[in-house]
Enzyme design. Structure first.
Site, PDB file in Angstrom:
ATOM      1  N   GLY A 146      42.889  34.273  39.006  1.00 46.19           N
ATOM      2  CA  GLY A 146      43.229  33.508  37.800  1.00 46.19           C
ATOM      3  C   GLY A 146      42.036  33.034  36.991  1.00 46.19           C
ATOM      4  N   ILE A 174      35.568  41.522  44.504  1.00 47.19           N
ATOM      5  CA  ILE A 174      34.322  41.204  45.214  1.00 47.19           C
ATOM      6  C   ILE A 174      33.647  42.467  45.763  1.00 47.19           C
ATOM      7  CG2 ILE A 174      33.259  39.822  47.055  1.00 47.19           C
ATOM      8  CD1 ILE A 174      34.563  38.254  44.615  1.00 47.19           C
ATOM      9  N   GLU A 265      20.814  37.924  38.187  1.00 46.46           N
ATOM     10  CA  GLU A 265      21.781  39.021  38.291  1.00 46.46           C
ATOM     11  C   GLU A 265      21.844  39.801  36.973  1.00 46.46           C
ATOM     12  OE1 GLU A 265      25.581  37.757  39.792  1.00 46.46           O
ATOM     13  OE2 GLU A 265      26.645  39.467  38.925  1.00 46.46           O
TER      14      GLU A 265
HETATM   15  C1  LIG Z   1      33.886  46.608  39.815  1.00 45.07           C
HETATM   16  C2  LIG Z   1      33.731  45.128  39.692  1.00 45.07           C
HETATM   17  C3  LIG Z   1      32.894  44.469  40.573  1.00 45.07           C
HETATM   18  C4  LIG Z   1      32.781  43.064  40.510  1.00 45.07           C
HETATM   19  N1  LIG Z   1      32.028  42.412  41.460  1.00 45.07           N
HETATM   20  C5  LIG Z   1      32.110  41.050  41.505  1.00 45.07           C
HETATM   21  C6  LIG Z   1      31.506  40.335  42.595  1.00 45.07           C
HETATM   22  O1  LIG Z   1      30.864  40.907  43.487  1.00 45.07           O
HETATM   23  N2  LIG Z   1      31.660  38.984  42.652  1.00 45.07           N
HETATM   24  C7  LIG Z   1      32.351  38.314  41.688  1.00 45.07           C
HETATM   25  O2  LIG Z   1      32.472  37.095  41.799  1.00 45.07           O
HETATM   26  N3  LIG Z   1      32.923  38.960  40.640  1.00 45.07           N
HETATM   27  C8  LIG Z   1      32.827  40.308  40.539  1.00 45.07           C
HETATM   28  N4  LIG Z   1      33.414  40.967  39.487  1.00 45.07           N
HETATM   29  C9  LIG Z   1      34.149  40.193  38.496  1.00 45.07           C
HETATM   30  C10 LIG Z   1      33.558  40.159  37.098  1.00 45.07           C
HETATM   31  O3  LIG Z   1      32.385  39.388  37.088  1.00 45.07           O
HETATM   32  C11 LIG Z   1      34.650  39.627  36.180  1.00 45.07           C
HETATM   33  O4  LIG Z   1      35.620  40.673  36.053  1.00 45.07           O
HETATM   34  C12 LIG Z   1      34.151  39.207  34.820  1.00 45.07           C
HETATM   35  O5  LIG Z   1      33.348  38.061  34.927  1.00 45.07           O
HETATM   36  C13 LIG Z   1      35.301  38.921  33.827  1.00 45.07           C
HETATM   37  O6  LIG Z   1      36.261  38.074  34.396  1.00 45.07           O
HETATM   38  P1  LIG Z   1      37.821  38.494  34.338  1.00 45.07           P
HETATM   39  O7  LIG Z   1      37.920  39.889  34.869  1.00 45.07           O
HETATM   40  O8  LIG Z   1      38.595  37.444  35.018  1.00 45.07           O
HETATM   41  O9  LIG Z   1      38.170  38.538  32.800  1.00 45.07           O
HETATM   42  P2  LIG Z   1      38.679  37.316  31.915  1.00 45.07           P
HETATM   43  O10 LIG Z   1      37.799  36.164  32.087  1.00 45.07           O
HETATM   44  O11 LIG Z   1      40.137  37.143  32.137  1.00 45.07           O
HETATM   45  O12 LIG Z   1      38.474  37.917  30.449  1.00 45.07           O
HETATM   46  C14 LIG Z   1      39.396  38.824  29.837  1.00 45.07           C
HETATM   47  C15 LIG Z   1      38.902  39.092  28.407  1.00 45.07           C
HETATM   48  O13 LIG Z   1      38.861  37.856  27.667  1.00 45.07           O
HETATM   49  C16 LIG Z   1      37.552  37.648  27.159  1.00 45.07           C
HETATM   50  N5  LIG Z   1      37.220  36.223  27.169  1.00 45.07           N
HETATM   51  C17 LIG Z   1      37.341  35.339  28.195  1.00 45.07           C
HETATM   52  N6  LIG Z   1      36.862  34.144  27.846  1.00 45.07           N
HETATM   53  C18 LIG Z   1      36.421  34.265  26.566  1.00 45.07           C
HETATM   54  C19 LIG Z   1      35.799  33.386  25.634  1.00 45.07           C
HETATM   55  N7  LIG Z   1      35.514  32.124  25.951  1.00 45.07           N
HETATM   56  N8  LIG Z   1      35.481  33.864  24.405  1.00 45.07           N
HETATM   57  C20 LIG Z   1      35.741  35.156  24.071  1.00 45.07           C
HETATM   58  N9  LIG Z   1      36.325  36.029  24.896  1.00 45.07           N
HETATM   59  C21 LIG Z   1      36.651  35.598  26.131  1.00 45.07           C
HETATM   60  C22 LIG Z   1      36.649  38.431  28.096  1.00 45.07           C
HETATM   61  O14 LIG Z   1      35.406  38.745  27.467  1.00 45.07           O
HETATM   62  C23 LIG Z   1      37.497  39.658  28.364  1.00 45.07           C
HETATM   63  O15 LIG Z   1      37.361  40.568  27.310  1.00 45.07           O
HETATM   64  C24 LIG Z   1      33.469  42.356  39.500  1.00 45.07           C
HETATM   65  C25 LIG Z   1      34.276  43.048  38.580  1.00 45.07           C
HETATM   66  C26 LIG Z   1      34.429  44.401  38.674  1.00 45.07           C
HETATM   67  C27 LIG Z   1      35.342  45.092  37.698  1.00 45.07           C
END
Ligand SMILES: Cc1cc2nc3c(=O)[nH]c(=O)nc-3n(C[C@H](O)[C@H](O)[C@H](O)COP(=O)(O)OP(=O)(O)OC[C@H]3O[C@@H](n4cnc5c(N)ncnc54)[C@H](O)[C@@H]3O)c2cc1C
Length: 402
Positions: A146, A174, A265
């Site tokens: 979430g 992760i 990072e």
């Molecule tokens: C292959 C893979 C490996 C990963 N590895 C790790 C890991 O090892 N550890 C870890 O903790 N995470 C990991 N991640 C998670 C990654 O860091 C997140 O997917 C990323 O930070 C975006 O979060 P979300 O997917 O929840 O997108 P959301 O936060 O739900 O965002 C969805 C969309 O809304 C936009 N958005 C959100 N907030 C705003 C705002 N304030 N203004 C404008 N636009 C906005 C975003 O830019 C995006 O386009 C990984 C992700 C992937 C796909």
């Protein structure tokens, strides 16, 4: 260059002069690590794309001293400066295996640096030392089903109970999640607060026999668009008990701690993008010199030649920008705006370069055997992971007081 025998100054396109941040020692590491990657890792890139990369890579990297490059000798490291991290990421780009590079970078540049910076001596001995040896593999848990970009919105809790904290919640996406021995976990110790309720912990995921600790489970291994060689998992924590001494840094200051971690990072991710773009560029250049159409190599068409000119200009600009920003970071500044700009620019760059390289390959670019389609799929993650493009733009825009 003008010489004693010739006063004519001619362009020297083959010069390999190093950037001013790198010393001869950095270059020696580059030579030895690059040849290790090419010899022991690159040949496995297709197999690992199917099966995932094996844990022995971390042990081997530890044995060769490639994990502890920037950590002090007292913990088994080499005591080198931050620029060794950049060299390591650049060398890893020769593996041709984005998923491996990402998994290794999580271990070397994301999960372990906070333990070095913030950990007690006990935590360093228990987690940093075996990580440097390659005996333990780490992961970093920020994102939840979430809450991703909005770190303050996380719901995983760590509630104190005597000498322990009890952790409940879930994490998703992760990297190394299914294989890791431990995780640097972002939790809420005070769920009533936003940023100021966040605390980091180092949490064991496996017991001494390699089984999941009580209450912890890998709830799902996730299928992805690219980076197939890496494991990406959803993790569940149900009443997982962690000793209070596994708290990392200060209670309630985890948001600031993890914000610091994200700067390193992002920088290392940015240089990974630049060198990844270089590798696809090089492969495609070779192709453009060999592939013929209308009686000449396709690289001799101005349209194609200009694509290379555009790409190399962007790559060079990004590289210089990342190096200079890294130099500022390594010299005690905290240039968050420039780090965000570098991360944004380099992430977009590798996506654009991979796309153009597919175009230059024509139909072969769409085929797996030429590896540019893989580079394209792997590259796309960079505009999402470690902070999305939109979040980078927010950080940069807000830094001007807007
Ligand atoms: C292959 C893979 C490996 C990963 N590895 C790790 C890991 O090892 N550890 C870890 O903790 N995470 C990991 N991640 C998670 C990654 O860091 C997140 O997917 C990323 O930070 C975006 O979060 P979300 O997917 O929840 O997108 P959301 O936060 O739900 O965002 C969805 C969309 O809304 C936009 N958005 C959100 N907030 C705003 C705002 N304030 N203004 C404008 N636009 C906005 C975003 O830019 C995006 O386009 C990984 C992700 C992937 C796909």
């Amino acid at each position: 260059m003008a010489t004693a025998t010739s006063p004519v100054i001619k362009p020297d396109h083959s010069s390999q002069r190093k950037h001013f941040i790198f010393t001869d020692e950095h270059e020696q590491l580059r030579e030895s690590m690059q040849s290790w990657v090419l010899k022991e890792l690159t040949p496995h890139r297709f197999e690992w794309e199917e099966e995932g990369w094996p844990d022995w890579v971390v042990k081997r990297a530890g044995d060769l001293g490639f994990i502890g490059l920037c950590f002090p000798e007292e913990y088994g490291g080499q005591g080198g400066d931050y620029f060794y991290s950049l060299v390591r990421a650049e060398c890893m780009s020769y593996s041709g295996c984005g998923g491996l590079n990402m998994g290794m970078a999580v271990h070397t540049d994301m999960a372990t640096p906070p333990i070095h910076l913030l950990g007690t001596e006990d935590l360093k001995q228990r987690y940093l030392v075996p990580s440097i040896k390659g005996e333990k593999i780490s992961s970093l848990g920020i994102t939840e089903p979430g809450a991703g970009s909005d770190v303050a919105g996380i719901r995983t809790t760590a509630i104190r109970d005597g000498d322990e904290y009890v952790i409940n919640g879930s994490k998703t996406f992760i990297t190394n999640g299914a294989r890791a021995d431990f995780i640097v976990l972002v939790t809420k110790t005070d769920p009533s607060k936003g940023h100021d309720g966040i605390t980091l912990f180092v949490v064991d995921l496996k017991d001494q026999d390699g089984n999941p600790v009580p209450g912890f489970s890998v709830s799902r291994k996730l299928e992805k668009m690219g980076m197939h060689a890496s494991d990406t998992a959803e993790l569940a924590f149900e009443d997982v008990r962690v000793p209070a001494e596994n708290l990392l840094g200060e209670e309630g200051k985890g948001f600031y701690h993890i914000s610091w971690e994200l700067q390193g990072e992002r920088l290392v991710g940015a240089i990974g993008c630049v060198s990844g773009a270089e590798r696809v560029f090089e492969r495609t250049l070779e192709y453009a010199k060999e592939r013929e159409a209308f009686g000449r190599p396709i690289g001799r068409f101005q349209a194609i030649r200009h694509k290379f000119a555009e790409m190399s200009t962007q790559i060079e600009a990004a590289k210089q920008f990342v190096y200079t920003t890294a130099w500022r970071f390594a010299n005690g500044e905290y240039p968050v705006r420039e780090i965000s700009q570098a991360k944004l620019f380099a992430s977009r760059l590798i996506c654009d370069v991979a796309d153009e390289c597919i175009q230059i390959h024509g139909g072969y670019g769409y085929m797996k055997e030429y590896e540019v389609e893989r580079a394209y799929r792997d590259a796309r993650l960079n505009r999402i992971g470690a902070g999305t493009d939109e979040i980078m733009l927010e950080v940069i825009g807000r830094s001007y007081g807007l």
